[in-house]
Structures are given as structure tokens and as C-alpha cells.
Design an enzyme around this catalytic site. Structure first.
Site, PDB file in Angstrom:
ATOM      1  N   THR A 159      -1.443  -0.707  -5.638  1.00  0.00           N
ATOM      2  CA  THR A 159      -2.007   0.379  -4.814  1.00  0.00           C
ATOM      3  C   THR A 159      -2.801   1.280  -5.761  1.00  0.00           C
ATOM      4  O   THR A 159      -3.976   1.048  -5.983  1.00  0.00           O
ATOM      5  CB  THR A 159      -0.924   1.157  -4.045  1.00  0.00           C
ATOM      6  OG1 THR A 159       0.107   1.544  -4.938  1.00  0.00           O
ATOM      7  CG2 THR A 159      -0.341   0.310  -2.946  1.00  0.00           C
ATOM      8  N   LYS A 185       4.530  -3.629  -9.278  1.00  0.00           N
ATOM      9  CA  LYS A 185       3.524  -2.607  -9.056  1.00  0.00           C
ATOM     10  C   LYS A 185       4.186  -1.239  -9.184  1.00  0.00           C
ATOM     11  O   LYS A 185       5.392  -1.098  -8.974  1.00  0.00           O
ATOM     12  CB  LYS A 185       2.874  -2.739  -7.692  1.00  0.00           C
ATOM     13  CG  LYS A 185       3.811  -2.322  -6.569  1.00  0.00           C
ATOM     14  CD  LYS A 185       3.083  -1.954  -5.296  1.00  0.00           C
ATOM     15  CE  LYS A 185       2.255  -0.722  -5.473  1.00  0.00           C
ATOM     16  NZ  LYS A 185       3.025   0.537  -5.478  1.00  0.00           N
ATOM     17  N   THR A 196       4.503   3.312  -5.218  1.00  0.00           N
ATOM     18  CA  THR A 196       5.933   3.186  -5.344  1.00  0.00           C
ATOM     19  C   THR A 196       6.166   2.052  -6.315  1.00  0.00           C
ATOM     20  O   THR A 196       5.240   1.480  -6.851  1.00  0.00           O
ATOM     21  CB  THR A 196       6.562   2.924  -3.964  1.00  0.00           C
ATOM     22  OG1 THR A 196       7.917   3.286  -3.991  1.00  0.00           O
ATOM     23  CG2 THR A 196       6.453   1.455  -3.593  1.00  0.00           C
ATOM     24  N   GLU A 283       0.840   7.716 -13.682  1.00  0.00           N
ATOM     25  CA  GLU A 283      -0.356   8.448 -13.268  1.00  0.00           C
ATOM     26  C   GLU A 283      -0.802   9.435 -14.347  1.00  0.00           C
ATOM     27  O   GLU A 283      -0.062  10.348 -14.718  1.00  0.00           O
ATOM     28  CB  GLU A 283      -0.085   9.150 -11.942  1.00  0.00           C
ATOM     29  CG  GLU A 283       0.008   8.117 -10.829  1.00  0.00           C
ATOM     30  CD  GLU A 283       0.590   8.655  -9.554  1.00  0.00           C
ATOM     31  OE1 GLU A 283       0.373   8.037  -8.522  1.00  0.00           O
ATOM     32  OE2 GLU A 283       1.266   9.700  -9.611  1.00  0.00           O
ATOM     33  N   ASN A 406      -2.827  13.502  -8.035  1.00  0.00           N
ATOM     34  CA  ASN A 406      -1.880  13.926  -7.000  1.00  0.00           C
ATOM     35  C   ASN A 406      -2.229  15.225  -6.308  1.00  0.00           C
ATOM     36  O   ASN A 406      -1.624  15.572  -5.307  1.00  0.00           O
ATOM     37  CB  ASN A 406      -0.481  14.040  -7.613  1.00  0.00           C
ATOM     38  CG  ASN A 406       0.053  12.671  -7.948  1.00  0.00           C
ATOM     39  OD1 ASN A 406       0.155  11.825  -7.079  1.00  0.00           O
ATOM     40  ND2 ASN A 406       0.342  12.443  -9.221  1.00  0.00           N
ATOM     41  N   SER A 411      -8.473  13.159   2.276  1.00  0.00           N
ATOM     42  CA  SER A 411      -9.607  13.127   3.209  1.00  0.00           C
ATOM     43  C   SER A 411      -9.086  13.139   4.637  1.00  0.00           C
ATOM     44  O   SER A 411      -7.958  12.752   4.890  1.00  0.00           O
ATOM     45  CB  SER A 411     -10.442  11.885   2.959  1.00  0.00           C
ATOM     46  OG  SER A 411      -9.619  10.740   3.070  1.00  0.00           O
TER      47      SER A 411
END
Lengths: 411, 411
Positions: A159, A185, A196, A283, A406, A411
Site C-alpha cells: 500500500t 507489507k 498495516t 514512514e 500522515n 482529498s
């Protein structure tokens, strides 16, 4: 939604992934949320495949986690179906229904019971999985399955990941070789609503479900359960292990035992490497951080202290700033709540002991510490000086990149 | 070290601070670390003053915290001495000695026992307090004490704070008016090596030490202990309350009791306001966040869940991005580990219920939520739907400013 993220500077190349006997897999673009990429992955296993699983401890797990927990009771598996883009979490009865319909559609194609189909979903929370899109895409996906598609599968479950994650190992059971291959992932616990940690591992070994579960649980304890990106726990974390039984080797008893020692070790190593790949893709991560705590009253106590250090925003931002700020490490030890004695505490960074037994080491050499902090892999060691307890955990630094990913407007 | 930080957009103006009978105070530049500003503050109390204190739960507290804990056993106070720039934490026996010598020097000037002098230090960790500079500055500081210097004192204890913090209240004891005035500092738990939370409150009321301690403990529980900036706990957190006994009012019994009801309420309100001022000055804060959890199995359980939400980096970054991301709130509820039932959970932001009983509210009006998220004060409500437990906590958002302040290179 975060887009076009640069590949993590800590990324590692994906190894060649040979087939695992008894596993066919593939991916397809089902259009669940993403456009122009595969977002649905399926693995199909030979009859007689056993299964093991470890799941999030969240009190609000997703419908696929509930489904897998029930399916695991049977101990056998014929398929796993994984989608990206929608987590099917906090979706009530409609979410349960979407999970059931997905499993039933896969079971029909495979020719097995729905309870032999495992599910995992990641993506937005609070929207019911559009299972119609998923089930419509399944037949073509099932037709195209191949033993060779491990790399595509690793990419298909991504993702917000910036690189695909996979590890393969060989082990020996009673002198006979077996293969273990896993993909994962994850980059934040939940990130732009849709990340996740998922991990799928398959082996051609023939291992009874109870022994398989025991090996998986032990391996997860020293790998995924020793890593943290941001202290946030996903509602969907899932690690599944499938043993197809296609390899020829002496019989493994129900309780596992000594014959599985090599397998357990190889599995633990594979899970550990996959877990570190997830942290390397944390991240905004610029640095991989290893925190070792020894001298604690117990291993469990050492782990609590190590995680307090690894989860401290002040420690993580200091490392982002390449500052070997041992004062913040002392602070994190203090807040952990575990037995600690300020006047016995020692702290090293990159192998240089900066503080020993409750005070700064007078005139310690700063040069190697400064050089170490500029690197991509940071080592912190803490000796509590109380007992024999020891633990090592891994995390990444906290950077502007984390806030960008984050804190951007949805949007 | 962070410099020239802009004043927090959430800052509040300092109120006028009238004298508290029996308190003289002042500040001076002792040059402990900062240049060109006052960094040493002293309060001297009338004979007979009682004291109460609440301290960090860190297992690695600073030497001044150890000193205050011992001093508190006496129940009386004649002075408090507070320095900025050096925390005197993780400094071993030399740190203890520096604390003792500082207290003795102050005691000599005041004419009291060293055990009636309270100490607090904030600043760098791991460097022994230069007590020579402190004791050299004390006589001039003592000579210049005045009942009027509350505002200067609030400024003199600041480290990375961007605005001074003070609150004053009137209360009644048995129909007679008393004054309570407090000052505080704090912006991160430990920031550029030198921030923490300190609070000093004085009243002219005459209250036995045990009753004073009970009132303080209750007030801290619903104020400072319900706030968090970054989940990191300082080694130096200190809240001290002094009652000079100069006001005329009916006698308060040792155990306090009903006659103190108004005082306790005013004190709790004052502490609450000071605690919110600290959150308003949270490092990088752009938004003040109030998290209320109800429907928990107990108040304690509600507080654990509320703090899990308030400490979640993903919730805090979402709010920084003005994103009412209730999926992340659900995630934080789930990871708290307290009893929760996904299918009874409801979430509101700014008074609009976005999710009810385990699912999104179909067609809820997004407009008021979007408008609320653009403001400076954000309200999150969670109803667990299980029981009567309730708690409210306060935090701030997690922004690039936090990374700037805490991740900058140390000189």
C-alpha cells in the site's frame, strides 16, 4: 493519500524467489481502490496444507481477522486472498458478510470449504469492502495462478510501502531440505488510512498444525513483536504460515519437537529479516535503530524498557537529528516503569559507552559517536545493571517525512 | 538548542497577579546556562507555611526531586529555589551534593533548616549543577525579594516555553476569602535537553500539611495527569503547593474535610488552567485537542483509552493535517487494551457523530466537521457503549514544528 513517495534510503533489494512446491499464486487489478496496479493477490495450496496464524491484539480488529481466527481452528488451508485499498475494518455486519462472500467465491473456484480460505485486507477503515469487485476479479486471477509469481505477489500487497519485501530460506528436517518463503507489507501501523503489517509465509514442509503454530508464535515473538515504527497498532496485522507437505522428509510429530529445530530457526530468521524490512520502510525513516537492553530483572522487563526507548518521540527525533542524546534515553528508561536504578544505569551509542553507572563517562571519545550517528544504522545499548534480562528491538527515526505522509490533507 | 521560537498560536495572556500574603519572590541572572536573562527564581514563605508536592513517576528522577521528596516529610516550607538551564539529573553523588549545598545556602539566608528549602531544576541532563554560580547569586536575589514579582517569576522559570504561564483564583474557607496563585513552565516533557513541567502554587490559607497534600493530589489527578504533549515523561516534573497561613479564616482540621470544599475546587480549577497552558505551549502545537471517552467500564479504563488516543502519533498528525480521521481514533481505541466492543463504538468530532455503534453514520454532515478541524481547539468524543466510566484528557497536535524543535542538531 500519500503519493509518489521516494524509495526508503534503507531499502534492500528483493532476492530471487524460487517456487515452493504446493503453492501457486498470482495477482490481478480488481480496481478496489487503486487504479493501474494489481491490488488483489491469491495463493492456492495443495490439499493437506496445514496453517498457522498470529494476529493483531487490537480490541477492534477487522472482519478478515475475525474470519481468519475462526478458519484457523480447522488447522488446514487451501487458499489465501489478500486485497489492498480497503481494510474492511469497522464495517459491522456488512463487513462480516463481505468477508464471508469473498471466502465462498474463492472456495468455489478452488473446490474446498470456505473455512479453508484465509483473508486479509488493508486500506481505508470504515468502508465496507466492495466484495463484488473482488469476486468478479477472482476467476481470472485463479486461472492465471503460477508457482513463479512470488515477486508479483510481494508487489501486489503493497500500500504505502516504498519497496516490496520478501525473504526465502532453506532448512533441513531430519536431513531433508525444505524451502520457506515469505512476503510482507507494512510501513506504518496505519498510514494515510491504508497501511498495516501483513505477512504470508509458505513452506513445502509437512508439519502438523499445532507444531506449525508453535514455531510461528515463537518466530513472531522475536521478530515482528520486537519492532515498532510509531507505537500505533493496526486493526489488521496478520502473519500466516502455510505448510504444503510436498517435501519428502521424516515425519514430524504433532508436538514438533527436536526434528523441527532447524526449521524453527530458519523460520525465525526469515520472519526477523521480513520484520526489519518493514522497519526499513517505516514512514519517513532515514535510520534503522537497534535498541538492546541488558542487565534487566527479566527478559520481559528488558523488552518493556527497550520498547519505551524505541517508541519515545524525543529519542526518535534526536536520532533523526543525528544527536546521540543519551539524556533522552535515560528519560525513556525512567518512564518505562520497570525496575531501574539511576545510579547503575549505563548507555552506549554505536559501541561507545557515554554514560556509566549513573553518570557521564568523563572525557569519552565523541568522534566515533558522531561518525556513527551520521550512518543509516544506529545501535543503542543500555545496561540496567540489575540482573540477567535482555531484549533487542528495532525501530526507525521520526522525521519530517512521517509528518508529511500522515499529516497531509485527505482529498 | 531551539532558539527564537515563535509564540504559540494557542498562547493566552498572563493575568494580573496580586501578592499572596506571606510570599516574597524574585528572580536574578545567575548565568547557569542562559545569557542575558534571569534563570534563578526564589520564593520565601512566612514561618509556619505548610507544603505539599507531587512529583514525576520516573524511575530515574533528578537530584532535586529526591531532595523535595525527603523535605516534604517535614510538612513545612520556608523557601523554594528554582533554576533553568541545568536539570541536575543523572549526576550521581555529585548531583546530590549540589542539591544539598544549594539548599543549605538558601537556608542560611532565610534562617531556617535546609529541609525547609525546596528545589527544582530544569535544563540539560548529565551535567552536575554548577551550584557555585547558584549560591553566589542567592544573596542578591534574597535581598531583592518582593511580594509583587509573580510575573517575573513566571518568566524566570521558562526554558523552551514560548509564553509565561500563570493563574490566580479566589476561594472561600468558612466564609473568609483566600487567594491561590500559581505559575508553571513546560512545553515538551524534555525538549532540546532542557524542558520539563514545573508548577509552583502558593496560597495565604492556613491548611495542615496532610489536608494540603490531599487537595493537591486530587487537583493534579484531574489536571496535569490528564495532559500529554508527546507521551514522554520528564525526570524532573514537580508540582509544589505552599500555604502561608496568613489569611484569617476558621480553623481547618488536619484531615481537611467539608470546610475545604471551595478551596479544593478553586485549586483544582487553577491547576487545570495551568496544565492547559502547558499543552497550549506544546512543542510545535497548532491545535489544542480535548479527548473525552465515556461509556467505559470504569473511569480508569476511560482514561487509558483517552490517553491512547491523545498519544497516538497517527491521530495527532491527522489533526495537524485538519483531517477528522475517525479510523485512526478507532485504531487507538483498539490498541489501548481496555475493554471495547467494535460494534458498540461511536466517535464524534466537534460534536458531529461520524461513526455510531460500529459503523460510519450514513450521510453525516461533513461541513461542520471540516469547519471544526480548521479551528484551534479540537474536540473528540468517543462512546464505548459499555458502562458509566468517563475521562477527559488534553493534548496538542504533532507537527513539523515538533520535529524542528527536537530533531535539530545540538551545537
Amino acid at each position: 493519500m500519500a503519493k509518489d513517495l521516494p524509495v526508503s534510503p534503507l531499502a534492500v533489494p528483493m532476492p530471487a524467489l524460487p517456487p515452493v512446491a504446493g503453492v501457486r499464486l498470482g495477482t490481478v487489478a480488481a480496481g478496489i481502490r487503486y487504479k493501474g496496479r494489481d491490488d488483489l493477490m491469491m495463493m492456492v495450496f495443495a490439499p493437506g496444507t496445514t496453517a498457522a496464524g498470529v494476529f493483531t491484539k487490537s480490541k477492534c480488529p477487522g472482519a478478515p481477522v475475525d474470519w481468519c481466527r475462526k478458519a484457523l481452528a480447522g488447522g488446514t488451508a487451501r487458499a489465501v486472498v489478500v486485497n489492498a485499498g480497503n481494510a474492511n475494518v469497522f464495517t459491522g455486519r456488512a463487513g462480516e458478510e463481505a468477508a464471508r462472500l469473498s471466502a465462498e467465491a474463492a472456495a468455489k473456484l478452488v473446490g474446498c470449504a470456505p473455512s479453508e480460505v484465509f483473508l486479509a485486507s488493508t486500506g481505508v477503515i470504515g468502508e465496507v469492502l466492495p466484495h463484488g469487485k473482488l469476486t468478479a476479479a477472482l476467476p481470472a486471477l485463479h486461472d492465471g495462478l503460477s508457482p513463479e509469481a512470488w515477486a508479483e505477489a510481494a508487489r501486489g500487497i503493497m500500500t504505502t510501502d516504498t519497496f516490496p519485501k520478501a525473504v526465502t530460506r532453506q532448512a533441513s528436517i531430519g536431513g531433508a531440505p525444505v524451502t520457506i518463503t515469505g512476503i510482507a507489507k507494512g510501513s506504518g501501523m496505519i498510514a494515510p488510512d491504508m497501511a498495516t503489517m501483513l505477512c504470508f509465509v509458505a513452506t513445502d514442509a509437512k508439519i502438523p498444525a499445532a507444531a506449525l503454530q508453535s514455531a510461528l508464535k515463537a518466530g513472531v515473538e522475536t521478530s515482528f513483536n520486537c519492532t515498532t515504527v510509531d507505537s500505533d497498532t493496526s486493526t489488521s496485522d496478520t502473519v500466516l504460515l502455510f505448510a504444503t507437505g510436498q517435501a519428502e522428509h521424516p515425519e514430524v510429530p504433532a508436538e514438533g519437537g527436536e526434528i523441527l529445530a532447524g526449521f524453527r530457526e530458519a523460520l525465525a530468521g526469515l520472519l526477523h529479516e521480513l520484520a526489519l524490512q518493514v522497519v526499513r520502510d517505516g514512514e519517513g525513516a532515514q535510520k534503522l535503530i537497534q535498541v538492546t537492553v541488558r542487565g534487566a530483572v527479566s527478559d520481559a522487563s528488558a523488552k518493556v524498557v527497550a520498547l519505551a526507548i524505541a517508541n519515545s518521540p524525543l529519542v526518535k527525533t534526536a536520532i533523526a537529528g543525528e544527536d546521540a542524546n543519551w539524556g533522552r534515553i535515560v528519560m525513556a528508561v525512567g518512564k518505562a516503569g520497570e525496575p531501574a536504578d539511576r545510579d547503575r544505569l549505563s548507555v552506549a551509542v554505536g559501541g561507545t559507552w557515554m554514560a556509566r553507572e549513573g553518570g557521564v563517562v568523563p572525557g569519552y571519545d565523541e568522534a566515533p559517536v558522531v561518525a556513527h550517528m551520521k550512518g543509516g544504522e544506529i545501535e543503542i545499548e543500555v545496561d540496567l545493571g540489575l540482573g540477567e534480562g535482555k531484549a533487542t528491538v528495532w525501530t526507525c527515526d521520526l522525521t519530517h517525512g512521517y509528518i508529511d505522509i500522515n499529516g497531509s490533507y485527505r482529498s
